[in-house]
Scaffold this active site. Structure first.
Site, PDB file in Angstrom:
ATOM      1  N   SER A 187       0.793  -1.230   0.000  1.00  0.00           N
ATOM      2  CA  SER A 187       0.000   0.000   0.000  1.00  0.00           C
ATOM      3  C   SER A 187       0.821   1.272   0.000  1.00  0.00           C
ATOM      4  O   SER A 187       0.296   2.339  -0.316  1.00  0.00           O
ATOM      5  CB  SER A 187      -0.944   0.008   1.207  1.00  0.00           C
ATOM      6  OG  SER A 187      -0.208  -0.107   2.419  1.00  0.00           O
TER       7      SER A 187
ATOM      8  N   ASP B 245      -4.176   7.706   8.049  1.00  0.00           N
ATOM      9  CA  ASP B 245      -4.980   6.753   8.804  1.00  0.00           C
ATOM     10  C   ASP B 245      -4.078   6.070   9.825  1.00  0.00           C
ATOM     11  O   ASP B 245      -2.980   6.559  10.098  1.00  0.00           O
ATOM     12  CB  ASP B 245      -5.694   5.754   7.881  1.00  0.00           C
ATOM     13  CG  ASP B 245      -4.734   4.937   7.010  1.00  0.00           C
ATOM     14  OD1 ASP B 245      -3.543   4.828   7.370  1.00  0.00           O
ATOM     15  OD2 ASP B 245      -5.176   4.399   5.978  1.00  0.00           O
TER      16      ASP B 245
ATOM     17  N   HIS C 127      -0.925   4.637   7.450  1.00  0.00           N
ATOM     18  CA  HIS C 127      -0.297   5.279   6.299  1.00  0.00           C
ATOM     19  C   HIS C 127      -0.085   6.786   6.503  1.00  0.00           C
ATOM     20  O   HIS C 127      -0.983   7.471   6.996  1.00  0.00           O
ATOM     21  CB  HIS C 127      -1.153   5.062   5.048  1.00  0.00           C
ATOM     22  CG  HIS C 127      -1.430   3.626   4.775  1.00  0.00           C
ATOM     23  ND1 HIS C 127      -2.610   3.002   5.177  1.00  0.00           N
ATOM     24  CD2 HIS C 127      -0.691   2.677   4.163  1.00  0.00           C
ATOM     25  CE1 HIS C 127      -2.576   1.738   4.803  1.00  0.00           C
ATOM     26  NE2 HIS C 127      -1.419   1.499   4.193  1.00  0.00           N
TER      27      HIS C 127
END
Length: 467
Positions: free
Chosen positions: A164, A442, A445
């Site tokens: 990610s 978040d 991240h």
């Protein structure tokens, strides 16, 4: 000087600052600033008259006109508040010295600094700050290689593999591991949730932009992918994936083995568009990014049977073996320039912090893997003299930022802007008003602002390694 838009973006005001005389200037633009500066102008009246440009006296008159317009749009009280709380930039002297006079830049700068300090002493309700752009620019031009400014380093395209940190939307059609919903993408161009695990752009985009390749990198599985996108690279990285096959199967996302297969499919499509010779050249001259280890350590080792199979150091060694094998497979397909990312500072993520501080245990674990990965990359480099394999240490700058947020202009490193220490759920209202004040978007991240600092640090330290 073209750094005003960057200053506005860095302060979270707006991405681009329009000129006051822009023909289609909107009323909303008046509320968040415009530019009056004019190329070729100077504080000496002779300068602008010599070059035939907008004089600073005229810029001041335009500012007065602007105030009148702003007052009409926002009302007198709000207009006054806007101006009082704004940042006013002024750049003069360059053309005055270069056109009206011809020497002594630092002599002028020193006198200007003294003059500003004197003016500050007269106005206690104001803040007048001297912005020294001479010194960093002098350092950069005097030591271009130190700052990654090498004219002979060009990349034809960019590709990303892994997790990610680099994902630009590969999981969008899956039931799990995706984030193509608001408030993700809130600060991305067009305010679109594209599948990036961020409020805006991520390292794939930012590195591509810094290298002059493209502004944003589409995912290979993007529905409306154009042939022209193939020529400059696409993203294969998928959130939740890892180099351990167990990781992606556990989380139900695009495995790295599948990412490799998609890359083979991509090569066939690129060859169809550009021809075999050009396709090979594009891949050989591209930058290939890989990010793995984050989910392998955080998911597969922490919560699966891998603990019964391996000690942690042995598991890290196995991850490195899998990683170098993956890089060898990319090499066999024609890739020659690689940027291999370390893990993030796992112990500094909001979900992993301990009583408001980074978890030392988690960070030591991450660095155990990172050190082995760095050695593995060096070993692989020794086998391939025609390739460049470079370790991108994103752990250290992120650890520095998360441990000293105020030093980097952040207010909060303990919580994610969206969701705090929990998940950033679809259409949630649990989101901060300004992501640029948060280190993390978040619970896992970083925000785009954090990524920008990290990417700048990494490229400054590593870009010369590709020459």
């Amino acid at each position: 000087m073209d750094w005003m838009p960057h200053a506005a973006e860095a302060l979270g005001i707006k991405d681009i600052v329009p000129a006051y005389l822009k023909p289609d200037l909107q009323s909303k633009d008046l509320l968040t600033s415009v530019g009056f500066a004019s190329g070729g102008s100077g504080i000496d009246l002779l300068t602008s008259s010599t070059l035939g440009v907008v004089a600073m006296s005229q810029q001041l008159q335009y500012f007065k006109d602007y105030i009148a317009k702003l007052t009409e749009v926002a009302g007198e009280e709000k207009a006054k508040a806007n101006i009082a709380n704004s940042l006013v930039l002024m750049s003069v002297g360059k053309n005055d010295i270069g056109v009206s006079y011809t020497s002594g830049a630092q002599m002028y700068n020193n006198l200007l600094k003294v003059g500003i300090a004197s003016l500050q002493s007269k106005h206690s309700d104001a803040k007048l700050v001297f912005f020294d752009i001479f010194t960093p620019l002098d350092n950069i031009t005097g030591n271009p290689q130190q700052f990654g400014a090498q004219a002979n380093i060009t990349f034809s395209a960019i590709f990303s593999f892994g997790d990610s940190i680099l994902d630009t939307g590969m999981n969008n059609n899956l039931l799990s591991g995706r984030c193509n919903y608001p408030p993700y993408g809130r600060d991305f161009p067009g305010k679109v949730a594209t599948g990036r695990f961020c409020n805006g752009k991520n390292p794939t985009d930012l590195i591509a932009k810094a290298l002059g390749i493209k502004d944003t990198v589409p995912a290979y599985l993007k529905p409306n992918l154009q042939s022209k996108d193939l020529l400059t690279g696409v993203g294969f990285a998928a959130g939740g994936s890892g180099i351990d096959p167990l990781t992606s199967s556990t989380l139900g996302v695009v495995a790295m083995s599948q990412q490799l297969q998609y890359f083979k499919d991509y090569i066939a499509k690129l060859t169809g568009v550009a021809g075999e010779e050009k396709a090979k050249a594009i891949i050989a001259n591209s930058l290939v990014l890989m990010s793995a280890g984050n989910n392998d350590i955080g998911v597969s080792y922490t919560s699966s049977a891998r603990k019964l199979q391996y000690t942690f150091p042995a598991y890290c060694a196995q991850l490195v073996t899998w990683s170098t094998t993956f890089l060898e497979q990319l090499y066999a397909l024609g890739a020659r320039r690689f940027g291999v990312l370390s893990t993030v500072a796992l112990g500094c993520e909001p979900s992993g912090r301990v009583v408001g501080s980074c978890s030392i245990t988690a960070n030591v674990g991450a660095q155990t893997y990172n050190n082995l990965l760095k050695a593995g990359i060096a070993s692989l480099q020794s086998k391939h003299s025609d390739a460049k394999l470079v370790f991108f240490d994103i752990f250290t700058p992120l650890d520095n930022i998360a441990s000293n947020p105020q030093q980097f202009g952040f207010q909060n490193a303990n919580l994610g802007c969206c969701g705090g220490v929990g998940s950033c759920l679809p259409f949630t209202t649990l989101v901060c008003p300004n992501a640029s004040t948060y280190v993390f978007w978040d619970s896992l991240h970083p925000t785009e602002k954090t990524y920008r600092i990290v990417v700048s640090d990494v490229l400054n330290k590593t870009l010369s390694s590709f020459s």
